[in-house]
Design a protein around this motif. Structure first.
Motif, PDB file in Angstrom:
ATOM      1  N   VAL A   1      14.054   4.912   1.098  1.00  0.00           N
ATOM      2  CA  VAL A   1      13.347   3.975   0.442  1.00  0.00           C
ATOM      3  C   VAL A   1      12.451   4.338  -0.721  1.00  0.00           C
TER       4      VAL A   1
ATOM      5  N   GLN B   1      13.151   2.168  -4.333  1.00  0.00           N
ATOM      6  CA  GLN B   1      12.131   1.698  -5.186  1.00  0.00           C
ATOM      7  C   GLN B   1      12.362   2.343  -6.621  1.00  0.00           C
TER       8      GLN B   1
ATOM      9  N   TYR C   1      12.738  -0.525   6.065  1.00  0.00           N
ATOM     10  CA  TYR C   1      11.492  -0.346   5.248  1.00  0.00           C
ATOM     11  C   TYR C   1      10.297  -0.401   6.092  1.00  0.00           C
TER      12      TYR C   1
ATOM     13  N   THR D   1       3.367  -0.477  -1.067  1.00  0.00           N
ATOM     14  CA  THR D   1       4.699   0.095  -1.244  1.00  0.00           C
ATOM     15  C   THR D   1       4.654   1.430  -0.604  1.00  0.00           C
TER      16      THR D   1
END
Length: 221
Positions: free
Chosen positions: A50, A54, A120, A196
């Motif tokens: 992940v 990103q 996610y 995030t």
């Protein structure tokens, strides 16, 4: 920053109870954290995937070069094919010539890609659990400032004694705090929807306002 130093640990399925502190770091109560969000087994490969995703989405992808059909120059043959003693050449835009075109050079492109939502969600749960295991998660009852001033925000955050870098999870309507921390280099304020995996791991301390804990549980449980 210790982004990849995760401790593999199986957590019990009961609710984790953490202290709620005030602006002076004094315990004023306690709160239950959802074990499905803050107490899962940490999946390092999933978190790594992940973070790579990103980070790739932040790349501009604007690097560009010119091929032999785009550089300036003439298409006239520099010299005759035979008899000159020099190598054969058909154009001064050839890649083997100085100022010629570039072969297989970078072109504008997008580096972003996506992963399934469940993956996610699992990575976010692992990241939040790693903060809880490492003792880098704090829940504060309130962090109010009278004016949206950077100096006031810096003083309030420094009073918590949480280290050099802090990620604040605050309500979307707390515009004064959002504006106050914009100029602080190692402090970032986000709403639960803006949280995030990369930000959770990037900052040393994660601070969640007490009224936002339930929203974090609802989003990532």
């Amino acid at each position: 920053m210790g982004m990849w130093l995760f401790e593999r640990q199986k957590r019990s399925r009961c609710m984790a109870i953490v202290d709620v502190i005030d602006s002076t770091k004094k315990a004023v109560g306690s709160i239950n954290l959802n074990d499905g969000v803050f107490g899962v087994s940490i999946n390092e490969p999933l978190v790594h995937s992940v973070v790579v995703m990103q980070r790739a989405s932040l790349r501009q992808g604007t690097a560009s070069t010119k091929g032999r059909g785009e550089v300036s120059g003439t298409g006239k043959k520099p010299w005759k094919q035979k008899g000159s003693g020099r190598a054969r050449a058909g154009s001064n835009r050839s890649p083997v010539w100085r100022h010629g075109g570039i072969v297989f050079g970078p072109r504008p492109r997008g580096y972003d890609f996506s992963i399934p939502k469940k993956m996610y969600r699992g990575a976010m749960q692992s990241a939040l659990s790693s903060k809880q295991v490492a003792g880098e998660l704090s829940v504060i009852n309130e962090l109010n400032i009278s004016e949206p001033k950077t100096k006031q925000a810096a003083t309030a955050i420094a009073g918590l004694g949480l280290g050099r870098s802090v990620l604040l999870v605050v309500g979307e309507d707390n515009t004064a705090l959002f504006r106050a921390v914009r100029n602080l280099r190692n402090v970032r304020a986000v709403s639960p929807h803006e949280l995030t995996v990369y930000d959770v791991l990037r900052y040393g301390s994660l601070v969640i306002l007490q009224d936002q804990v339930e929203k974090v549980n609802e989003l990532w449980a």
